[in-house]
Structure formats: structure tokens, C-alpha cells
Design a protein around this motif. Sequence first.
Motif, mmCIF file in Angstrom:
data_model
loop_
_atom_site.group_PDB
_atom_site.id
_atom_site.type_symbol
_atom_site.label_atom_id
_atom_site.label_comp_id
_atom_site.label_asym_id
_atom_site.label_seq_id
_atom_site.Cartn_x
_atom_site.Cartn_y
_atom_site.Cartn_z
ATOM 1 N N LYS A 62 0.810 -1.228 0.000
ATOM 2 C CA LYS A 62 0.000 0.000 0.000
ATOM 3 C C LYS A 62 0.838 1.270 0.000
ATOM 4 O O LYS A 62 0.304 2.350 -0.290
ATOM 5 C CB LYS A 62 -0.934 0.003 1.206
ATOM 6 C CG LYS A 62 -2.186 -0.827 1.008
ATOM 7 C CD LYS A 62 -3.233 -0.461 2.038
ATOM 8 C CE LYS A 62 -4.558 -1.131 1.720
ATOM 9 N NZ LYS A 62 -5.628 -0.727 2.641
ATOM 10 N N LEU A 65 0.418 3.222 -3.164
ATOM 11 C CA LEU A 65 -0.811 4.014 -3.210
ATOM 12 C C LEU A 65 -0.648 5.296 -2.400
ATOM 13 O O LEU A 65 -1.036 6.390 -2.851
ATOM 14 C CB LEU A 65 -1.985 3.198 -2.669
ATOM 15 C CG LEU A 65 -3.324 3.931 -2.511
ATOM 16 C CD1 LEU A 65 -3.877 4.346 -3.871
ATOM 17 C CD2 LEU A 65 -4.342 3.062 -1.774
ATOM 18 N N GLN A 69 -0.898 9.186 -3.602
ATOM 19 C CA GLN A 69 -1.826 10.122 -2.963
ATOM 20 C C GLN A 69 -1.106 11.346 -2.409
ATOM 21 O O GLN A 69 -1.621 12.466 -2.481
ATOM 22 C CB GLN A 69 -2.590 9.418 -1.847
ATOM 23 C CG GLN A 69 -3.619 8.408 -2.338
ATOM 24 C CD GLN A 69 -4.391 7.770 -1.195
ATOM 25 O OE1 GLN A 69 -3.958 7.780 -0.050
ATOM 26 N NE2 GLN A 69 -5.543 7.205 -1.516
ATOM 27 N N GLY A 138 -8.852 5.302 -4.867
ATOM 28 C CA GLY A 138 -7.939 5.075 -3.751
ATOM 29 C C GLY A 138 -8.612 5.249 -2.405
ATOM 30 O O GLY A 138 -8.379 4.473 -1.468
ATOM 31 N N GLU A 141 -10.865 2.275 -1.823
ATOM 32 C CA GLU A 141 -10.117 1.064 -1.464
ATOM 33 C C GLU A 141 -9.816 1.030 0.034
ATOM 34 O O GLU A 141 -9.840 -0.022 0.671
ATOM 35 C CB GLU A 141 -8.821 1.015 -2.282
ATOM 36 C CG GLU A 141 -8.151 -0.342 -2.340
ATOM 37 C CD GLU A 141 -7.186 -0.576 -1.195
ATOM 38 O OE1 GLU A 141 -6.960 -1.751 -0.862
ATOM 39 O OE2 GLU A 141 -6.673 0.405 -0.641
ATOM 40 N N THR A 147 -13.460 -1.295 -5.588
ATOM 41 C CA THR A 147 -12.683 -0.322 -6.364
ATOM 42 C C THR A 147 -12.842 -0.518 -7.868
ATOM 43 O O THR A 147 -12.697 0.442 -8.640
ATOM 44 C CB THR A 147 -11.193 -0.403 -6.004
ATOM 45 O OG1 THR A 147 -10.757 -1.764 -6.096
ATOM 46 C CG2 THR A 147 -10.950 0.102 -4.601
ATOM 47 N N ILE A 258 -0.914 5.144 -8.207
ATOM 48 C CA ILE A 258 -2.297 4.911 -7.768
ATOM 49 C C ILE A 258 -2.958 3.831 -8.618
ATOM 50 O O ILE A 258 -3.584 2.906 -8.094
ATOM 51 C CB ILE A 258 -3.111 6.224 -7.820
ATOM 52 C CG1 ILE A 258 -2.588 7.209 -6.770
ATOM 53 C CG2 ILE A 258 -4.599 5.947 -7.590
ATOM 54 C CD1 ILE A 258 -3.190 8.603 -6.866
ATOM 55 N N SER A 261 -1.489 0.276 -8.039
ATOM 56 C CA SER A 261 -1.905 -0.241 -6.735
ATOM 57 C C SER A 261 -3.350 -0.718 -6.752
ATOM 58 O O SER A 261 -3.666 -1.810 -6.273
ATOM 59 C CB SER A 261 -1.719 0.852 -5.679
ATOM 60 O OG SER A 261 -2.060 0.383 -4.400
ATOM 61 N N ILE A 262 -4.236 0.098 -7.339
ATOM 62 C CA ILE A 262 -5.655 -0.275 -7.399
ATOM 63 C C ILE A 262 -5.859 -1.475 -8.321
ATOM 64 O O ILE A 262 -6.562 -2.434 -7.980
ATOM 65 C CB ILE A 262 -6.498 0.922 -7.874
ATOM 66 C CG1 ILE A 262 -6.474 2.026 -6.812
ATOM 67 C CG2 ILE A 262 -7.940 0.500 -8.152
ATOM 68 C CD1 ILE A 262 -7.065 3.327 -7.273
#
Length: 372
Positions: A62, A65, A69, A138, A141, A147, A258, A261-262
Motif C-alpha cells: 500500500k 498508493l 496520494q 484510492g 479502497e 474499487t 495509484i 496499486s488499485i
Amino acid sequence: MNARIIFLQSIFFILLTCVGGFLLSLTGLSIGWMLGTLILAAILTFRKPRFLSQTSKKGIPKYWLYAGQCILGIELGQKINLSVLTTFQSHWSTITIMLLLSVVFSLLSGYLLWKFSSTDLLTSFFGTTPGGMSAMPGMAEEVGANTAIVSIIQTMRVFLVVLAVPLFVVYWGSNTGRHAVSVTPSVFQWGSLLWTGVLIVTAVVGYYIGKKLKFPAPWLVGGMLTVAIVQTAASSYVGYNLQAYWPHSVMILSQIFIASSIGSRFHKEMFIGVKKIMVVALINTIGLIAAMFVCALVVSKITGIELITSILAFAPGGIAEMATTSIVLQADSTLVVAVQVLRILTIWLLLPPLFRLFHQWGERKRIHSHVS
């Protein structure tokens, strides 16, 4: 699997998936890097080739992510500067009313999607909320929403807005804006680099403050708020907007982190019943866009703001997309960015706590109906 191997595998996965982002970016689409990376990441996660067989079922770590962000938070925080505050001061009553209407329309749209499809309430709200293609998946999630559905609905809305606005402008003949604002490129200077370092440290401090205050997505919201405060205060003190060295490539990294990761967390169960959800979401999205267009027309009549500027300012299409479109169509991009940033800030602060309350209400209602 030790941390070093996981780190190296996640880097390999990110480098591989960003190829999709690069290819889609060649089309000129402003969210091409994120969308292309997300699609390729999802495909690789579904197919699970041998060289990725050791990737965790929970996706890549994570911290990728959170890094994306944090970058996004610094970018948006810098946009809330003296010119934005001046713009808001000039039209504060109209903008405030429109922000509240945006919240109401978002809640109504999410409720209708939940009522007429098989998706859960939390996913419905995060999917229909115009909080930005880069941010909402994000945030969704982090609270356990679907997501995949959120990403699809957010992408659908951005595409529809980006396609509809130029057609509307051509039809109404309003593409003769008189307030075009040119984009100032990020130029390397030692002073700018030093200010970049200050903003990065500020964003990290903002994360800890946001975490303490239980903000949604503290790396994003906390970082953005603290950067905005420091940026505005320092600029006010020196009398001009301080510029950080923040090239566009940094934002591309944010989109890649992002999206990778998603996408790495997608699984086939997420897409169960997706056909019905998409039909309802499409109708909902068209209704939301139409409602915001009508509101933009009213604002233009009341305030005298040029129609195309008003439409771009209140269109639920995302900051980057609407800012780019405003420059191309020669609208007042300062006002467009100001309203888009303030709307997203309002949405991020007000709606996630409301979503959780509605979700808890929906769960209690579902349990009660099963017991009955």
C-alpha cells in the motif's frame, strides 16, 4: 516472502503496467497514464502470468498508493493559492450554493445507483461522487468499497464530460473566451527546489495531522490541506505566489502509482452483476451531468461569468481534465481550477463520513430485513 523481494516485484509490476499508461497517453487523453496503467494492471492481475505468480493476493504494498496520494495532495494543495482565494471572494455565495448542490446531487445519484442495482451502498456513493478519477478509487479502497466498480463509473463520467463539453460549446458558439490563462511551465531554480522540499515535509506533517483527526485518505486530504495553508500563508507574506519545482512528470508518477496499486487488487468477483450496474450508472451519470449543466447556466445568468467558464467550473469531470479543456477552449482557467479544487475539497471532507453513516444504516436495514 521477505520485504526486499516484495519491493522488487512491485517495482517490476509498476514498470510493466505503466506501458499501458504510456500507450494510452499517446492519444492525448489527460488521464491516459492512469487509465492505461489501471487497465493493464487489472489484466495482469486477472491473467496472473508465471513471472507474477508470487505477487501477494492483496496486491502490491500500500505504500505505493500512499506515495501517489501524497504527490496528488501536494499538487492540489499548490493550486489553492492567492488567485484561487481572490476568485472565491468575488463569487463566494454562488460558488458555495453550487458546492452544496454538488453534494446533494452526488448523494442522490449514489442512492439511486444502490437502489436500482446490485452494488452495495458504499461503492455506489464512491462511484458517483465527482471527487476526481485519481482520488476516489484510492479512497474507496481504504474503506473497503468495490474499487473496480468505482473506477469504471468514475472513468465513464470523466469520458462523458470530456466528450460532452466541447460538443456543447460548439453548439452554443461559446468558444470565444476572453480570459484565457496560459500555463506556466515548472522551471528548475534552486529557490523553487528548496520550496518543493518545504512542501514535501509539509505534506508528511499533514498526513500525521490528518491521521490524528481521522481524515479520509490522510496522505491525500491531510497533505493537500497543510500544503494549501503553507502555500497561501507564505505567498501572502512575500506578496506573490511561490512556485515549487513540480514538473508534469511528477503527476504522471502519481497516476501510475495509484493505478498500479488499485489494479493489482482487482479480482473477478468484483465484476459480478456489473452489466446491470453499468446501465444504471450510465443513466445516473447522464442525469448528474445534465443537472450540473443546468446549474452552470443559472450561475452564468446570475453572475455574468462566461457560459463556457461556468460549465467547465461546475462540470463533474475532474480538475486536470477541466483545466486542460478550459485552456484549449480559451475559458477562464483560474476560475475553473478554483471551483473544481474547492468542490473536491468539500466532497473529500464532507462526504466520506456521511458515506460511512449511510453504509451502516444500509447494513442495519439489510440485517433487519433478513431477520424479519
